[in-house]
Design a protein around this motif. Structure first.
Motif, PDB file in Angstrom:
ATOM      1  N   GLU A   1       0.835  -1.193   0.000  1.00  0.00           N
ATOM      2  CA  GLU A   1       0.000   0.000   0.000  1.00  0.00           C
ATOM      3  C   GLU A   1       0.870   1.243   0.000  1.00  0.00           C
ATOM      4  O   GLU A   1       0.594   2.208  -0.692  1.00  0.00           O
ATOM      5  N   LYS A   2       1.878   1.188   0.834  1.00  0.00           N
ATOM      6  CA  LYS A   2       2.743   2.357   0.931  1.00  0.00           C
ATOM      7  C   LYS A   2       4.186   1.904   0.993  1.00  0.00           C
ATOM      8  O   LYS A   2       4.497   0.885   1.609  1.00  0.00           O
TER       9      LYS A   2
ATOM     10  N   ARG B   1       8.988  11.401   6.929  1.00  0.00           N
ATOM     11  CA  ARG B   1       8.593  10.163   6.256  1.00  0.00           C
ATOM     12  C   ARG B   1       8.109  10.527   4.863  1.00  0.00           C
ATOM     13  O   ARG B   1       7.130  11.246   4.702  1.00  0.00           O
TER      14      ARG B   1
ATOM     15  N   VAL C   1       7.555  -0.760   4.338  1.00  0.00           N
ATOM     16  CA  VAL C   1       6.481  -1.056   3.389  1.00  0.00           C
ATOM     17  C   VAL C   1       5.218  -1.343   4.179  1.00  0.00           C
ATOM     18  O   VAL C   1       5.235  -2.144   5.112  1.00  0.00           O
ATOM     19  N   HIS C   2       4.194  -0.650   3.831  1.00  0.00           N
ATOM     20  CA  HIS C   2       2.883  -0.969   4.420  1.00  0.00           C
ATOM     21  C   HIS C   2       2.177  -1.907   3.460  1.00  0.00           C
ATOM     22  O   HIS C   2       1.917  -1.537   2.316  1.00  0.00           O
ATOM     23  N   THR C   3       1.889  -3.056   3.948  1.00  0.00           N
ATOM     24  CA  THR C   3       1.259  -4.019   3.049  1.00  0.00           C
ATOM     25  C   THR C   3      -0.238  -4.058   3.270  1.00  0.00           C
ATOM     26  O   THR C   3      -0.750  -3.623   4.289  1.00  0.00           O
ATOM     27  N   ARG C   4      -0.846  -4.601   2.302  1.00  0.00           N
ATOM     28  CA  ARG C   4      -2.287  -4.798   2.418  1.00  0.00           C
ATOM     29  C   ARG C   4      -2.550  -6.163   3.019  1.00  0.00           C
ATOM     30  O   ARG C   4      -1.835  -7.129   2.743  1.00  0.00           O
ATOM     31  N   GLU C   5      -3.620  -6.204   3.757  1.00  0.00           N
ATOM     32  CA  GLU C   5      -4.130  -7.457   4.287  1.00  0.00           C
ATOM     33  C   GLU C   5      -3.042  -8.388   4.814  1.00  0.00           C
ATOM     34  O   GLU C   5      -2.169  -7.989   5.568  1.00  0.00           O
TER      35      GLU C   5
ATOM     36  N   THR D   1       1.912 -10.046   4.656  1.00  0.00           N
ATOM     37  CA  THR D   1       3.125 -10.325   5.433  1.00  0.00           C
ATOM     38  C   THR D   1       3.325 -11.809   5.650  1.00  0.00           C
ATOM     39  O   THR D   1       4.451 -12.284   5.734  1.00  0.00           O
TER      40      THR D   1
ATOM     41  N   VAL E   1       9.245  -6.573  11.116  1.00  0.00           N
ATOM     42  CA  VAL E   1       8.178  -5.684  11.545  1.00  0.00           C
ATOM     43  C   VAL E   1       8.813  -4.428  12.115  1.00  0.00           C
ATOM     44  O   VAL E   1       9.728  -4.487  12.924  1.00  0.00           O
ATOM     45  N   ALA E   2       8.288  -3.313  11.668  1.00  0.00           N
ATOM     46  CA  ALA E   2       8.905  -2.056  12.060  1.00  0.00           C
ATOM     47  C   ALA E   2       8.623  -1.745  13.514  1.00  0.00           C
ATOM     48  O   ALA E   2       7.588  -2.113  14.063  1.00  0.00           O
TER      49      ALA E   2
ATOM     50  N   GLU F   1       7.540   0.441  16.512  1.00  0.00           N
ATOM     51  CA  GLU F   1       6.469   1.437  16.630  1.00  0.00           C
ATOM     52  C   GLU F   1       7.036   2.843  16.494  1.00  0.00           C
ATOM     53  O   GLU F   1       6.457   3.709  15.860  1.00  0.00           O
TER      54      GLU F   1
ATOM     55  N   VAL G   1       7.579   4.085  13.088  1.00  0.00           N
ATOM     56  CA  VAL G   1       6.369   4.366  12.330  1.00  0.00           C
ATOM     57  C   VAL G   1       5.717   5.660  12.782  1.00  0.00           C
ATOM     58  O   VAL G   1       5.230   6.447  11.982  1.00  0.00           O
ATOM     59  N   HIS G   2       5.768   5.830  14.068  1.00  0.00           N
ATOM     60  CA  HIS G   2       4.983   6.941  14.617  1.00  0.00           C
ATOM     61  C   HIS G   2       5.793   8.190  14.825  1.00  0.00           C
ATOM     62  O   HIS G   2       6.929   8.143  15.273  1.00  0.00           O
TER      63      HIS G   2
ATOM     64  N   GLU H   1       5.478  13.343   5.676  1.00  0.00           N
ATOM     65  CA  GLU H   1       5.075  13.649   7.039  1.00  0.00           C
ATOM     66  C   GLU H   1       6.312  14.150   7.757  1.00  0.00           C
ATOM     67  O   GLU H   1       7.360  13.510   7.727  1.00  0.00           O
TER      68      GLU H   1
ATOM     69  N   PRO I   1       2.667  -2.262   9.441  1.00  0.00           N
ATOM     70  CA  PRO I   1       2.558  -3.049   8.226  1.00  0.00           C
ATOM     71  C   PRO I   1       1.654  -4.259   8.393  1.00  0.00           C
ATOM     72  O   PRO I   1       1.051  -4.697   7.433  1.00  0.00           O
TER      73      PRO I   1
ATOM     74  N   PRO J   1      -4.169  -5.208   9.089  1.00  0.00           N
ATOM     75  CA  PRO J   1      -4.911  -5.278   7.826  1.00  0.00           C
ATOM     76  C   PRO J   1      -5.644  -3.967   7.531  1.00  0.00           C
ATOM     77  O   PRO J   1      -6.090  -3.278   8.431  1.00  0.00           O
ATOM     78  N   GLU J   2      -5.718  -3.696   6.313  1.00  0.00           N
ATOM     79  CA  GLU J   2      -6.430  -2.512   5.863  1.00  0.00           C
ATOM     80  C   GLU J   2      -7.908  -2.824   5.693  1.00  0.00           C
ATOM     81  O   GLU J   2      -8.268  -3.854   5.142  1.00  0.00           O
TER      82      GLU J   2
ATOM     83  N   SER K   1      -1.769  12.120  10.675  1.00  0.00           N
ATOM     84  CA  SER K   1      -1.202  13.433  10.949  1.00  0.00           C
ATOM     85  C   SER K   1      -2.026  14.473  10.212  1.00  0.00           C
ATOM     86  O   SER K   1      -2.836  14.138   9.348  1.00  0.00           O
TER      87      SER K   1
END
Lengths: 211, 1254
Positions: free
Chosen positions: A81-82, A97, A150-154, A157, A173-174, A176, A179-180, A204, B1145, B1148-1149, B1249
């Protein structure tokens, strides 16, 4: 005039190839523009008909290549996704970011001969945006590093664990904290929509970078 | 009929009754009798004439004919074998005799029925004793044994019945009525009738009764059929029965009064009597009571009847004179609108009325086809079968090739050629090929000039008007429109003038030509031209009279023909229809051309008239193709030809482009569609408004996505009369309004609708215009004024409508003598049947819409409009009165308003009670009136400055006192607490939710997101403010404490009440949400209008969300999330899915990226430049943004976020920031803050954000 659809085997590959190529250029450029690495390691090259800066540090290049190599299968399956280039300060707290948000366009097709040149134009615009993004961003504190998320969908992973594209180069896994970001502000840079891919890039930025 | 073997059943019996004869059936009956042979009465008369039983097919009564106001005639024939020579004792019966209501005892009654005991026997006198409803039945059934006298007798009877209203408007069921009647007969001492005393028995053994009756030669109650009142001239003819007294003294006991009456009372034709009942000046009663009810018109001695432009004074003594066709042109003069039946008279004879009602009737016919198809489970399409056969033949003849690949949609536009003419001459071959015109005038075309007229002046006026419209511009192409649906006098005069013969205009007949043949058109005659004028142009022009019955038959035949192919039909008018043949073509496999020729041949065969067919891939193209197809041809506009075709079309040939728009376009240098294509969307939208602009933009490219709608919803129901309006007294106007309201009621009920907004339109003689216009009885040069009022609840009650209309009328303070036209329109229609279910919901909707000011297209810029000059006191008071306007009983925010408006209001009887709300900002006098109509539950009191003193004085003392008390109380409050209203002015919570979190896939059609740019500057002055109750946690405790005790208490109680009501609200909200976009056309006022108090403290927005608001980090964020989510289940998905936690990551979306979403648009614009244009216009043209518009922008921005187009969002926000913060009005920067705050919330939820806004 052939019309390929998402079902066609090579469609995802086409998208992934294009995007990964682009991401490589973009990462290099971001690293240059945001001054994560000294400008001495960068060389001016031409890509998408515009000048870009590419690192000539082999290990860095290898890292970027490997990373993207692993991203590629995800993009192919439309599972990413990202893709986020996180720039972190010395404490490994992210200060910026760069988010490449990738989605499929409403009409997925490769139908036109002009498609590729159109995509190239769009990508060029994104690249140009990156190269001038320092105008809208505050300066980063010294000693920054970067990482790629990488932000994955569903449940993508799960499969990723099974199939390692490159041996001993697994995804993690990143944290926290990577990410934040507290009090971040969002600066949209560019949105591109083509028949092939829809992507938007935004940054961001942490409100107080020097803390 | 009996003589010829027919039988007449009083009661319908499925097994015995073979035919049902009726001219007018209510919907329920149509449904009930589906599958039966329902025929028109002509069938009997014609069969008798023919001496044999004719096929009933041609006489089938298909659609509802409410426009024709025939009372129904329920005649059942047991035995139709021997009809020859039968005599039908039809009896002219005043259509409304049985349908009157109100139960007013009429003084005329005794005098009517009593004087004729000799003929009617006891029956005549009896009505006095009987309940009025029975009376009418009796009298209509009574037939004296003495045949020669029968006529007179019956006439009398009918008169009597006419005046007898049904008691209390109770609908008699058949049984009841019958029984009553029997009793009545019993009292009358008729031995024979006494056998029938028991209505129930009577009902079941008809045969027995028949013989029974046969024994009594004297007391025959034979088949006095309530003869259709001759509302339409031609249709009268077959029913002359009463005038030819039957030689047969035999009695047909089977009068059908009961069923008949039932029908009658069901039938919408209440017009005649009801108005007169309702009218306070009931002086025309005598008209009805004189023995001429059988006449097509109640020839009121006071009314003048106009026949073909000359005057005939109505002759009250002649019963039988008005039989010729020219009847239709006889229009009684509404001198003194008090004459009861005048309105229905008008409608009976107005051809426009017929044509327009037909349109809706045919639309209904099509709708009923759909229903029938559904119920029948599949209809037989004879035409389709034929096509299939054709196709089979062809393919067997040649080679069986596969069905042509016509996957493209194909719309057929079927239009009869010169409809009125070709129908008029279809049985007159001698006229074929000659110039023929359909008109009411058959004379030489000259009439004497009447005193008081000044045609020259009028023509000058129209000429000037036309010049303003650029004289040379092409008029809309009328060649394919056989009749001008609205030949306004302007058109007529223009035509006359345009032909350059103005000098002796006055002496020429002004009767306009409804339609003329192509031969006549070649000579320069045009539709809508005055006949006298046309005659000059084309001396051999033949005039053909109207023949409405024939038009109707032909039109029906045409629609039936079309329906035999497919049911995807949309009736555009009585002579044209759209057919969506996409499916048909695909199924049958013929080409569009083949289909078109089949249809045309079919229509030709069945109607004897030619039709032209245009075909295209959408409605627009089909219609334009028809233009080329005419006359008597067909034309298929292929998609590849579209571009070339449309480029050459004149813009005025586009639907919706009339004279004024055409001239406006011409001023832009646009005359053809090709020119128009060069104009950018932004420009068009700027010139013509977002919606029209977009339509033009699409149309000139041949794009049109309107579907063929077989089932249509009506948007408004109205009745208007601008012919022969000459009032002398206010009372006359009032009673006219009463009558007109009844007409509207009739139509509303006929359509099963109820409306909430009443608009009164008045045409006033323009100062300086001649007192008498050139056209006799016409309206001449007029100013058009309109006023509207929104009712709390939908209504179809004529009385209520009349009440409101009269109030509006008084508010306008017009000189009645200058009134030339009056119209009443009811909008915001709700379907009747579901009303109960909607009630509660509607009251909430009302709440939301309450302060929306009905945008009255007032040309007199608000003589009475509140003149709020933004002084803080005044705006506060409006705020308060707005609060008052909100229904006290509706659940959510309303209770609060109650609180603010203090003790004036009575406590709501129960929370669920839907108490009508009224919109605010109306012309003042409404208020007191509302107080009236709502039985003191009224809670709406405008500020003193807005109230017409005279009206106030006219109020009953108690009411006046109350109103004044409120004012004084209000003043106190204002003094004590200047910030009171502001402190409790939150954003409308739910409103915010609607817009900031739209359901992802429920994007409203682009047109509905109108960015309202009010062109009426007068309106901005009188904004209303809606006060919704904020969450209690959001109320600033300090402010709350500062409120007067009284207010505090009321607030508290309001809150506690609201808690009870809360769940209800949440349930309903999803519904509301879906409704909301559709309701977007009405304007809601922007809350922050209340700028003056806001300046004193922090922005109302900020104050709403003090730290007490849970779960919110930003103080300036709108409603707490909990509320949001509950409120908006569909929004939940999009907003909560990608919340910050999902950034990891492995989370789930929720959002599915696979559903292609429509590109977000703002008022139809999606390009950045268009949006910029819109926004700039918005900000620069109006001084105060409306809440609704702001919400639209927020909504759009939200959509952008969801569409992942942050870049555009960023640009737009930056743009808005620039223009809004530059604006001198501080409200604009507040509006910007508001928008940004809302957008940030969404961005925060999506991306974790907030946007950096530089």
């Amino acid at each position: 005039m052939t019309t390929l659809t998402r079902q066609d085997l090579n469609f995802g590959q086409v998208v992934a190839d294009i995007l990964c190529e682009f991401l490589e250029v973009a990462i290099h450029l971001i690293l240059y523009v945001r001054e994560v690495y000294p400008s001495g390691i960068f060389q001016k090259k031409k890509k998408y008909n515009v000048p870009v800066q590419m690192s000539c540090h082999p290990e860095l290049n290898q890292y970027i290549q490997d990373t993207l190599h692993c991203v590629k299968p995800l993009i192919e399956k439309n599972e990413a996704e990202k893709v986020v280039i996180v720039i972190m300060d010395k404490e490994r707290h992210p200060v910026e970011r760069f988010v490449f948000e990738i989605s499929q366009p409403p009409l997925l097709s490769i139908s036109s001969e002009t498609l590729l040149s159109h995509v190239e134009q769009l990508l060029r615009a994104v690249i140009l945006k990156i190269s001038v993004c320092d105008a809208v961003l505050d300066n980063n504190p010294p000693g920054c590093t970067f990482t790629v998320l990488v932000h994955t969908r569903e449940a993508a992973t799960r499969n990723m664990e099974k199939i390692q594209v490159i041996k001993d180069f697994p995804w993690m896994v990143a944290d926290e904290q990577e990410v934040h970001m507290q009090g971040s502000r969002l600066i949209p840079l560019k949105t591109m929509t083509s028949d092939l891919v829809k992507m938007q890039l935004y940054v961001e930025e942490r409100a107080q970078k020097t803390s | 009929m009996m003589l010829h073997g027919g039988q007449f059943h009083v009661y319908y019996s499925r097994s015995k009754t073979t035919h049902i004869i009726a001219t007018n059936l209510p919907n329920s009956k149509i449904n009930e009798l589906r599958g039966e042979k329902v025929v028109r009465p002509e069938w009997i008369t014609d069969s008798i004439k023919a001496g044999r039983q004719l096929s009933y097919l041609q006489y089938q009564l298909y659609a509802k004919q409410k426009g024709l106001s025939f009372p129904s005639l329920c005649l059942r024939k047991l035995d139709q074998q021997d009809l020859a020579g039968a005599n039908i004792h039809t009896f002219p019966h005043h259509s409304s005799s049985s349908s009157s209501k109100g139960g007013l005892p009429l003084p005329q009654k005794p005098s009517l029925s009593a004087p004729k005991p000799s003929h009617a026997g006891p029956g005549a006198g009896l009505p006095l004793l009987e309940p009025p409803a029975e009376q009418s039945q009796v009298s209509s059934r009574q037939v004296s044994s003495d045949a020669p006298h029968r006529d007179q007798e019956q006439g009398l009877k009918v008169n009597g019945s006419l005046r007898n209203p049904k008691g209390g408007g109770i609908k008699l069921n058949g049984l009841h009525g019958e029984g009553q009647w029997e009793e009545h007969s019993l009292t009358s001492g008729r031995a024979k009738d006494s056998t029938l005393t028991n209505g129930h028995v009577h009902r079941f053994n008809g045969a027995l009764k028949l013989t029974d009756m046969g024994h009594h030669p004297g007391g025959l109650t034979q088949d006095v059929q309530p003869e259709p009142r001759a509302s339409v001239g031609p249709e009268v003819d077959p029913y002359d029965g009463p005038r030819t007294p039957s030689p047969i003294p035999s009695h047909q006991p089977r009068t059908s009064p009961v069923t008949r009456h039932k029908r009658d009372s069901d039938s919408p034709s209440t017009q005649h009597q009801v108005p007169s009942l309702a009218s306070p000046t009931n002086h025309d009663v005598s008209t009805f009571s004189d023995p001429t009810p059988a006449r097509p018109h109640p020839s009121d001695p006071g009314s003048r009847v106009r026949l073909n432009g000359s005057h005939h004074s109505g002759d009250p003594t002649h019963n039988h004179t008005h039989q010729d066709l020219s009847d239709q042109s006889v229009k009684p003069v509404a001198r003194g609108g008090a004459e009861g039946g005048i309105i229905s008279e008008f409608y009976s004879y107005s051809r426009l009325h017929h044509i327009s009602t037909w349109r809706s009737e045919f639309a209904e016919y099509v709708t009923s086809l759909q229903c029938r198809k559904r119920t029948a489970g599949g209809a037989v399409f004879s035409g389709k079968e034929k096509l299939k056969r054709l196709r089979a033949q062809r393919s067997s003849g040649v080679s069986s090739m596969p069905a042509p690949q016509v996957r493209q949609s194909c719309i057929l536009h079927v239009d009869m050629d010169c409809f009125f003419v070709s129908v008029g001459i279809r049985h007159r071959p001698d006229l074929k090929g000659k110039p023929v015109a359909v008109t009411s005038n058959r004379g030489p075309g000259r009439v004497a000039q009447r005193p008081g007229t000044n045609p020259q002046l009028e023509f000058q006026y129209y000429q000037q008007k036309r010049n303003r419209h650029q004289t040379g511009e092409p008029r809309p192409d009328k060649t394919d429109g056989d009749l001008e649906m609205t030949p306004s006098p302007e058109d007529i005069s223009e035509h006359c003038h345009g032909n350059g013969v103005a000098q002796d205009q006055a002496s020429l007949s002004m009767a306009e030509i409804a339609s003329c043949s192509y031969e006549a058109r070649q000579a320069g005659v045009k539709n809508g031209m005055c006949f006298g004028q046309a005659k000059k142009l084309c001396p051999e022009l033949k005039a053909v009279p109207y023949d409405f019955q024939a038009y109707k038959e032909v039109a029906l035949a045409m629609f039936e023909t079309l329906a035999s192919y497919t049911h995807h039909i949309e009736a555009l008018s009585c002579d044209e229809a759209l057919v969506d043949a996409t499916a048909l073509l695909a199924e049958v496999g013929v080409t569009p051309d083949e289909l078109a020729s089949a249809i045309r041949a079919d229509v030709m065969e069945k109607t004897g008239c030619s039709a032209s067919v245009g075909m295209g891939s959408n409605i627009l193209l089909a219609r334009m193709a028809t233009r080329r197809a005419k006359p008597n041809g067909q034309y298929l506009l292929r998609s590849e030809e579209v571009d070339d075709f449309i480029r050459d079309q004149s813009v005025t040939s586009l639907p919706g482009v009339g004279r004024s728009m055409g001239s406006k376009l011409a001023s832009l240098g646009v005359s053809s569609c090709g020119d128009l294509q060069q104009v950018s969307m932004a420009r068009l939208q700027r010139e013509f408004g977002p919606r029209t602009g977009q339509t033009l933009f699409r149309f000139c490219r041949g794009l049109d996505d309107r579907p063929v709608r077989s089932e249509k919803e009506r948007k408004s129901v109205s009745a208007e009369m601008n012919y022969n309006i000459r009032f002398t007294k206010v009372e006359e106007a009032e009673s006219f309004l009463n009558n007109l309201s009844m007409e509207v009621q009739k139509r509303l009920q006929g359509a099963g609708l109820k409306g909430r907004r009443v608009t009164l339109k008045v045409m006033m003689r323009k100062p300086g215009a001649p007192v008498e216009p050139a056209k006799y009885g016409g309206h001449g040069i007029c100013d058009n004024l309109a006023r509207s009022v929104t009712l709390g609840q939908a209504t179809d009650s004529g009385k209520l409508i009349a009440q409101e209309a009269i109030k509006l009328f008084h508010a306008m303070r017009l000189d009645v003598t200058d009134m030339r036209g009056v119209g009443l329109q009811v909008q915001l229609l709700d379907g009747g049947p579901q009303a109960p279910a909607q009630d509660a919901q509607r009251s909430i909707r009302d709440l939301l819409q309450a302060p929306r000011r009905p945008s009255s297209n007032t040309t007199t810029s608000c003589t009475a409009a509140p003149n709020s000059t933004s002084s803080s006191t005044l705006s506060t008071s409006t705020a308060l009165s707005d609060a008052d306007a909100i229904p006290s009983g509706s659940s959510s925010g309303a209770s609060f308003n109650q609180a603010t408006s203090s003790s004036l209001m009575e406590p709501p009887t129960s929370l669920s009670d839907p108490i009508p709300s009224t919109s605010k900002g109306e012309p003042p006098p409404r208020t007191p009136n509302h107080a009236h109509s709502r039985l003191n539950l009224s809670i709406e009191v405008p500020s003193p400055s807005q109230v017409d003193r005279s009206v106030l004085e006219a109020l009953p003392p108690e009411l006046r006192e109350q109103v004044e008390r409120t004012w004084s109380r209000r003043e106190e409050e204002e003094e004590e607490q200047p910030g009171a209203s502001c402190s409790v002015t939150p954003p409308p919570l739910r409103d915010l939710d609607f817009s900031s979190s739209p359901p992802p896939d429920a994007h409203p059609p682009p047109g509905t997101l109108l960015l309202q740019i009010p062109n009426q500057p007068g309106q901005t002055g009188s904004t209303g403010i809606i006060l919704a109750l904020p969450d209690f946690s959001q109320v600033d405790p300090d402010v709350f404490a500062a409120l007067p005790k009284e207010l505090q208490e009321e607030l508290r109680s309001a809150y506690s009440r609201r808690e009870g009501a809360q769940p209800q609200v949440e349930e309903k909200n999803p519904l509301l949400q879906l409704k909301q976009p559709a309701a977007g056309r009405t304007k809601r006022r922007y809350k922050r209008k209340n700028a003056s108090p806001a300046k004193k403290g922090p922005s109302p927005l900020k104050r709403l969300h003090p730290g007490t608001s849970p779960a919110k980090s930003s103080p300036s964020k709108p409603p707490p999330p909990a509320f949001r989510l509950k409120d908006d289940p569909s929004g939940l998905k999009t907003e909560n899915g990608p919340s910050s936690s999902s950034m990891k990551p492995d989370v789930p979306e929720v959002l599915s990226k696979f559903i292609p979403r429509p590109v977000p648009t703002l008022a139809g614009a999606c390009e950045l430049s268009d949006i910029r244009t819109l926004l700039r216009e918005w900000v620069t043209t109006i001084s105060e943004p409306m809440e609704e518009d702001i919400l639209q922008v927020v909504k759009y921005c939200t959509e952008l976020v969801e569409d992942k187009d942050l870049e555009k969002l960023d640009i737009i926000i930056k743009y808005m920031k620039r223009i809004m913060q530059q604006s001198v009005e501080s409200v604009w920067s507040m509006a910007f803050d508001f928008i940004v705050d809302n957008v940030q919330v969404v961005v925060q939820q999506m991306y974790g954000s907030t946007l950096k806004i530089t």
